[in-house]
Design a protein around this motif. Structure first.
Motif, PDB file in Angstrom:
ATOM      1  N   ARG A 462       0.211  15.619  -3.047  1.00 23.94           N
ATOM      2  CA  ARG A 462      -0.579  14.442  -3.422  1.00 23.94           C
ATOM      3  C   ARG A 462      -0.314  13.306  -2.440  1.00 23.94           C
ATOM      4  O   ARG A 462       0.818  13.067  -2.041  1.00 23.94           O
ATOM      5  N   TYR A 463      -1.395  12.622  -2.032  1.00 20.06           N
ATOM      6  CA  TYR A 463      -1.280  11.453  -1.165  1.00 20.06           C
ATOM      7  C   TYR A 463      -2.042  10.292  -1.794  1.00 20.06           C
ATOM      8  O   TYR A 463      -3.159  10.459  -2.296  1.00 20.06           O
ATOM      9  N   SER A 464      -1.427   9.103  -1.763  1.00 21.92           N
ATOM     10  CA  SER A 464      -2.071   7.882  -2.252  1.00 21.92           C
ATOM     11  C   SER A 464      -1.900   6.806  -1.190  1.00 21.92           C
ATOM     12  O   SER A 464      -0.780   6.558  -0.724  1.00 21.92           O
ATOM     13  N   GLY A 465      -2.997   6.176  -0.812  1.00 20.29           N
ATOM     14  CA  GLY A 465      -2.954   5.107   0.179  1.00 20.29           C
ATOM     15  C   GLY A 465      -3.670   3.865  -0.315  1.00 20.29           C
ATOM     16  O   GLY A 465      -4.661   3.946  -1.049  1.00 20.29           O
ATOM     17  N   TYR A 466      -3.158   2.704   0.077  1.00 15.93           N
ATOM     18  CA  TYR A 466      -3.693   1.424  -0.397  1.00 15.93           C
ATOM     19  C   TYR A 466      -3.760   0.469   0.785  1.00 15.93           C
ATOM     20  O   TYR A 466      -2.753   0.231   1.458  1.00 15.93           O
ATOM     21  N   TRP A 467      -4.966  -0.061   1.067  1.00 15.17           N
ATOM     22  CA  TRP A 467      -5.182  -0.947   2.215  1.00 15.17           C
ATOM     23  C   TRP A 467      -5.814  -2.262   1.745  1.00 15.17           C
ATOM     24  O   TRP A 467      -7.044  -2.393   1.721  1.00 15.17           O
ATOM     25  N   PRO A 468      -5.028  -3.262   1.371  1.00 18.46           N
ATOM     26  CA  PRO A 468      -5.592  -4.560   0.986  1.00 18.46           C
ATOM     27  C   PRO A 468      -5.607  -5.537   2.168  1.00 18.46           C
ATOM     28  O   PRO A 468      -4.786  -5.442   3.087  1.00 18.46           O
ATOM     29  N   ARG A 469      -6.535  -6.477   2.123  1.00 19.27           N
ATOM     30  CA  ARG A 469      -6.623  -7.518   3.151  1.00 19.27           C
ATOM     31  C   ARG A 469      -6.699  -8.878   2.465  1.00 19.27           C
ATOM     32  O   ARG A 469      -7.327  -9.023   1.420  1.00 19.27           O
ATOM     33  N   TYR A 470      -6.072  -9.863   3.108  1.00 21.44           N
ATOM     34  CA  TYR A 470      -5.980 -11.187   2.509  1.00 21.44           C
ATOM     35  C   TYR A 470      -6.313 -12.257   3.542  1.00 21.44           C
ATOM     36  O   TYR A 470      -5.998 -12.125   4.726  1.00 21.44           O
TER      37      TYR A 470
END
Length: 506
Positions: A462-470
Motif C-alpha cells: 500500500r502507498y499513500s501520498g499527500y501533496w498540499p500547497r500553501y
C-alpha cells in the motif's frame, strides 16, 4: 599425499578470522536471515476469531473442521480442526465480514454468516451442531457481540460508511481528527483539533498507526478518511505490543471480487453564508473536493486492487483586521495619546517638581537628572527625559528628525488605515487575503494491491501520498506572505504466513 590441516590455499577471510570461525559464520548467516522476519516487528491490527463447538447436549466436540471464508473476496482463508476441548482459533484476520462453516460426520453442516470482525479484535463465535447428515446445511446470521468478553481493552471504532453519512464540518480536509472527536473516551482541546486525549492521556502517551504499521506521533498527513474502512481506538488496557497507553489505527480500503467505482464532488460557497460579526466585507469562501476511487479483482479469488484520488481546491479568501498607524502618527503626531491625566517621576511631588501627561512620549536624546523637593522620599537624583513638543504642540515630533529608512519601511509594509475613527489605531485596517488560512491546493493518491499466495500465505502493498500547497500570511498585513509545499508519503509491504493456528509471522 594428503596435506596436513592448516596448509594449502588460504582465503582473505580465513587469514583474518581463521578457517573454522569463518566457516561457522558462512553456515549461520543464511539461518539468521531466515529467522530475521520472525524477529522483526509484526503488524498490529490483525484480529482473531475463536470459539467452542458443542453438540446438542452441550458436550464439547473435538475433530470438527472449521472453515473461515472472507465474504467480499470469496477466499477461504483458514481451515482448522477443533482440539480435545472443542476449541478452535483462527488468527491473523483483517477487518471485514466473514463466513464460518463447521462440519463433522454425523452432524448437519452449520454455516454462520455475516460475522463482522473489527481490526485488532478477538471475537468469540461459539457453535452448536445438530445431529444429521453433512449434506444438510443450517445457516444462521452472526450477531455482533455487544460486550467485549475476550479481552479487557476498552475502545471503539468508526467505519468508513459512518464517515460518508456524518456531517463533518467543511469536510475538514478529510482528516481523521474530527472523526476522533466524535468517539467515546476521546476529548479534544477547544480550538485545537490536534490536542487529542484518550481516556485522559495525551501527547507522548498516544500512538497512531495505518494498517497496523505504527508511527511515533500523531501524524495524520497521509491519512485520508475517503480511503479509510475503519478507525479503531484502544484507549484503556492496551496490550504490551503497543508502546504507549492510547492508540488508534486506520484501516485502508481494499479490493474485492466485485468491481466498485465511486465519484463524488463536495462544494461550499459563501453566497449561502453570512458575513462574520467583525468583518466589514464578506470574503469569498469556496471549497471544492473531488473523489475518484475504484477497486476490484485483478485475478478473481487471488489478486485485488484499490485506488483513490482525492483533490481539494480552495480558491477562497481570508479577511484580516489589524492595527496600523493613523495618518497623524505616520507624520510624527502622537497627540491622540494624551490622556489629560498627569503623573510625576517624584514620590509625593511638591512645588517645582515636574509632572507629565500619562500618554506623553519622550525624547531619548535629552536625559538629565533632577532633585525632587521631598528629599526624604527621594534621596537620590531622578533621571528624566523631555517630552516631545513641536511648534507648541505636545506629543508631536519635529518632521526633520524622522529617519527616512523607517519611513520607507512604514510606507512599504504598513498600509494606511481604511476603517474606524481617524484618531484610533485599534483595528483600523481591514483587507482581503486572496488565499485561505490553510492549504489552497492538495492532492491525495492511494494505491493498494492484495494477493493470496496460498491458503497460508498472503501479501499486500500500500502507498499513500499527500501533496498540499500553501500561500500563507505571516503577520496579518499585506506583503508578509510566504509559500509552502509540504509532502507526506507512507507505504507498507506486509506478508502474513500462517505456519499453524498458533504460529503466525507477519
Amino acid at each position: 599425499m594428503t596435506a596436513p590441516i592448516g596448509t594449502g590455499p588460504v582465503s582473505r577471510q580465513e587469514a583474518l578470522f581463521g578457517r573454522w570461525p569463518w566457516m561457522t559464520v558462512r553456515f549461520l548467516l543464511p539461518v539468521l536471515l531466515l529467522l530475521l522476519p520472525a524477529a522483526s516487528r509484526g503488524q498490529e491490527g490483525l484480529s482473531t476469531l475463536r470459539g467452542t463447538v458443542t453438540d446438542p447436549s452441550g458436550g464439547v466436540m473435538p475433530g470438527v473442521e472449521v472453515t473461515v471464508e472472507e465474504v467480499a473476496t470469496g477466499i477461504t482463508l483458514r481451515k482448522v480442526i477443533t482440539d480435545n476441548q472443542g476449541n478452535y482459533e483462527v488468527p491473523a484476520l483483517k477487518e471485514g465480514t466473514y463466513r464460518l462453516t463447521a462440519t463433522r460426520t454425523g452432524f448437519k453442516t452449520l454455516v454462520e454468516n455475516d460475522i463482522f470482525i473489527a481490526s485488532d479484535q478477538v471475537k468469540r463465535v461459539d457453535v452448536q451442531l445438530e445431529v444429521g447428515t453433512t449434506s444438510t446445511r443450517v445457516e444462521v446470521s452472526g450477531a455482533a457481540n455487544v460486550i467485549q468478553t475476550e479481552s479487557g481493552k476498552i475502545g471503539s471504532d468508526f467505519s468508513g460508511e459512518q464517515y460518508q453519512l456524518a456531517p463533518m464540518p467543511a469536510n475538514s480536509y478529510s482528516s481523521p481528527l474530527p472523526v476522533l472527536a466524535t468517539m467515546p473516551q476521546i476529548v479534544t482541546d477547544a480550538g485545537n483539533e490536534f490536542g487529542v486525549y484518550m481516556a485522559g492521556q495525551g501527547g507522548a502517551n498516544l500512538d497512531m498507526g495505518m494498517d497496523g504499521v505504527k508511527e511515533e506521533n500523531l501524524n495524520t498527513q497521509t491519512v485520508n478518511m475517503e480511503d479509510v474502512e475503519e478507525v479503531k481506538v484502544e484507549a484503556v488496557n492496551n496490550s504490551a505490543e503497543f508502546a504507549r497507553i492510547g492508540y488508534y489505527n486506520t484501516i485502508t480500503k481494499r479490493g474485492t471480487n466485485q468491481y466498485h467505482g465511486e465519484a463524488s464532488y463536495y462544494h461550499r460557497n459563501s453566497a449561502l453564508g453570512a458575513r462574520g460579526f467583525f468583518e466589514g466585507t464578506k470574503p469569498l469562501k469556496l471549497y471544492h473536493t473531488f473523489n475518484l476511487s475504484g477497486s476490484g479483482p485483478i485475478i478473481r479469488d487471488k489478486t485485488f486492487f484499490y485506488g483513490l484520488w482525492n483533490a481539494e481546491r480552495v480558491p477562497e479568501h481570508s479577511s484580516f483586521q489589524d492595527n496600523v498607524p493613523t495618518e497623524k502618527m505616520r507624520k510624527g503626531d502622537f497627540s491622540s495619546f494624551l490622556t489629560g491625566t498627569v503623573s510625576s517621576p517624584c514620590v509625593k511631588p511638591g512645588a517645582g517638581d515636574p509632572e507629565f501627561d500619562t500618554g506623553a512620549i519622550f525624547d531619548p536624546t535629552t536625559p538629565h537628572s533632577i532633585t525632587c523637593s521631598n528629599t526624604a522620599l527621594n534621596p537620590a537624583p531622578v533621571t528624566i527625559e523631555n517630552p516631545f513638543v513641536f511648534n507648541g504642540q505636545r506629543n508631536v515630533i519635529d518632521p526633520s528628525r524622522l529617519s527616512q529608512l523607517p519611513l520607507a519601511v512604514q510606507e512599504n509594509y504598513y498600509p494606511h488605515p481604511n476603517r474606524g475613527s481617524p484618531d484610533s489605531p485599534v483595528q483600523n485596517f481591514e483587507w482581503i487575503f486572496p488565499y485561505p488560512g490553510d492549504q489552497y491546493h492538495a492532492d491525495v493518491l492511494v494505491t493498494r494491491i492484495d494477493h493470496k499466495i496460498s491458503d497460508k500465505n498472503s501479501v499486500y502493498g500500500r502507498y499513500s501520498g499527500y501533496w498540499p500547497r500553501y500561500v500563507l500570511n505571516n503577520g496579518d498585513l499585506p506583503g508578509l506572505n510566504w509559500t509552502r509545499l509540504r509532502q507526506s508519503h507512507s507505504w507498507a509491504i506486509v506478508d502474513t504466513h500462517v505456519f499453524s493456528p498458533n504460529l503466525v509471522n507477519t
